[in-house]
Write an enzyme that holds these catalytic residues in place. Sequence first.
Site, PDB file in Angstrom:
ATOM      1  N   HIS A  99     -22.495  16.246  27.101  1.00  0.00           N
ATOM      2  CA  HIS A  99     -21.118  16.308  26.604  1.00  0.00           C
ATOM      3  C   HIS A  99     -20.605  14.870  26.508  1.00  0.00           C
ATOM      4  O   HIS A  99     -21.043  13.983  27.246  1.00  0.00           O
ATOM      5  CB  HIS A  99     -20.285  17.116  27.604  1.00  0.00           C
ATOM      6  CG  HIS A  99     -18.888  17.432  27.179  1.00  0.00           C
ATOM      7  ND1 HIS A  99     -17.871  16.505  27.245  1.00  0.00           N
ATOM      8  CD2 HIS A  99     -18.329  18.575  26.710  1.00  0.00           C
ATOM      9  CE1 HIS A  99     -16.743  17.075  26.837  1.00  0.00           C
ATOM     10  NE2 HIS A  99     -16.986  18.326  26.506  1.00  0.00           N
ATOM     11  N   ASP A 126     -23.650  16.703  35.915  1.00  0.00           N
ATOM     12  CA  ASP A 126     -22.461  17.341  35.352  1.00  0.00           C
ATOM     13  C   ASP A 126     -22.673  18.855  35.426  1.00  0.00           C
ATOM     14  O   ASP A 126     -23.452  19.421  34.663  1.00  0.00           O
ATOM     15  CB  ASP A 126     -22.278  16.877  33.906  1.00  0.00           C
ATOM     16  CG  ASP A 126     -21.159  17.616  33.178  1.00  0.00           C
ATOM     17  OD1 ASP A 126     -20.522  18.500  33.787  1.00  0.00           O
ATOM     18  OD2 ASP A 126     -20.931  17.304  32.000  1.00  0.00           O
ATOM     19  N   GLN A 162     -20.714  23.197  33.014  1.00  0.00           N
ATOM     20  CA  GLN A 162     -21.155  24.386  32.287  1.00  0.00           C
ATOM     21  C   GLN A 162     -22.033  25.283  33.141  1.00  0.00           C
ATOM     22  O   GLN A 162     -22.217  26.454  32.821  1.00  0.00           O
ATOM     23  CB  GLN A 162     -21.916  23.958  31.030  1.00  0.00           C
ATOM     24  CG  GLN A 162     -21.990  25.013  29.942  1.00  0.00           C
ATOM     25  CD  GLN A 162     -20.632  25.322  29.342  1.00  0.00           C
ATOM     26  OE1 GLN A 162     -19.780  24.447  29.263  1.00  0.00           O
ATOM     27  NE2 GLN A 162     -20.413  26.557  28.937  1.00  0.00           N
ATOM     28  N   LYS A 222     -13.556  26.477  34.186  1.00  0.00           N
ATOM     29  CA  LYS A 222     -14.762  27.163  33.729  1.00  0.00           C
ATOM     30  C   LYS A 222     -15.147  28.296  34.682  1.00  0.00           C
ATOM     31  O   LYS A 222     -16.016  29.094  34.371  1.00  0.00           O
ATOM     32  CB  LYS A 222     -15.942  26.186  33.647  1.00  0.00           C
ATOM     33  CG  LYS A 222     -15.675  24.880  32.940  1.00  0.00           C
ATOM     34  CD  LYS A 222     -15.819  24.975  31.461  1.00  0.00           C
ATOM     35  CE  LYS A 222     -15.813  23.572  30.848  1.00  0.00           C
ATOM     36  NZ  LYS A 222     -15.884  23.596  29.398  1.00  0.00           N
ATOM     37  N   CYS A 280     -18.084  18.660  21.398  1.00  0.00           N
ATOM     38  CA  CYS A 280     -18.100  17.388  22.146  1.00  0.00           C
ATOM     39  C   CYS A 280     -19.528  16.987  22.499  1.00  0.00           C
ATOM     40  O   CYS A 280     -19.792  16.481  23.594  1.00  0.00           O
ATOM     41  CB  CYS A 280     -17.233  17.474  23.403  1.00  0.00           C
ATOM     42  SG  CYS A 280     -15.482  17.704  23.058  1.00  0.00           S
TER      43      CYS A 280
END
Length: 403
Positions: A121, A198, A201, A224, A361
Amino acid sequence: MFDINTIREDFPILKRKVHGKPLIYFDNGATSQTPTQVIGTIVDYYTNYNANIHRGVHTLSQEATDKYEEARIKIQKHFNAKHSYEIILTAGTTESVNIVASGFSSILKEGDEVIVSALEHHSNIVPWQMMCEKTGAVLKVIPMDDDGSLQMDVFDQLLSNKTKLVFCNHVSNALGTINPIETIIHKAHKFGAYVLIDGAQACPHIKPDVQGLDVDFYVASAHKMCGPTGVGILYGKQELLELLPPYQGGGEMIETVTFEKTTYAGLPHKFEAGTPNICGGIAFGAAVDYMNAIGFNIIQQRENELLAYATEALSQIEGLKIYGTAHKTSVISFNIEGIHPYDIGSILDKLGIAVRTGHHCAQPIMDYFKIPGTVRASLSFYNTTEEIDTLVAAVKKAKMMLS
């Protein structure tokens, strides 16, 4: 037992209509919906104990402080951090990444190397580019294959004694690829490099164990995970958080202030300048409770079944191509030959179906495939096979209208 009807009753927004059609929400990769259990926490805060934290001796302040710190402990246990003060409550994944990038901007030197994956991202690319501009460090990229998996043999070649940091997402937001982060962390550590993962997600679908992973930094966002927007976490190993300088100056992050010198507070307050999103932090804790009450094994099983069902059904549409076929979770990115993804998304919206269109993104991924973007249907445990059937029929209708 997983009762989908009971689960869906927890999400009041799923009862609304869009353009006269029942809402079908397949944009969970951008943000998940919020259950009444979390909404109730937000209402309770502003109704009963709205006050600033860590500073007041009055009852409301003490109650708010206790609830906020209880939420931090819930999040610590969820991610299996060793200490609660290794959980920094932030404005979200993007701020969490920037805190680390800003800190290392004062540590790295010219000629140092950092590695990022091709699946990132923008929020896990741009801060590192800015860091490299400031320090003279060199950014290198792990390339991807056509199926959306990383070329791990090239990663082996990129690693060297010059490598100081490695950045990779746990799950690709654009393709759904689950990256081999255990291997990435292990190999990077052999060269003395630190790793930031990260998890924005991944966390709605996977329960990460930061100690088990031996990861140096892990970042995520509440919105999320059935929580509110504007709040997230930075997990960091204690010794590394102590190594990094503060990200911002202000109230809360200090120990003493004089005009001659300021000393900084210990963890976690060193990185939590100013009044935080108190309500958001408390609600994040409630969202973690909610998802754990369902159980992440059950969530994963449910979402894997939905993903397999949707992939099979969409694959039957002539001219439809799915991008990202590696080991993945909960995301289907697709295009129909000769039709712009935005046009498909607009028609689906008129039919009450929320999907995401564009580059998500993640422009380097779209550049790799030489496309302007995709239609992304991202699934959650509260979706149904009936909703998927409606999506498939709607995509067929959009194709017929636009062909």
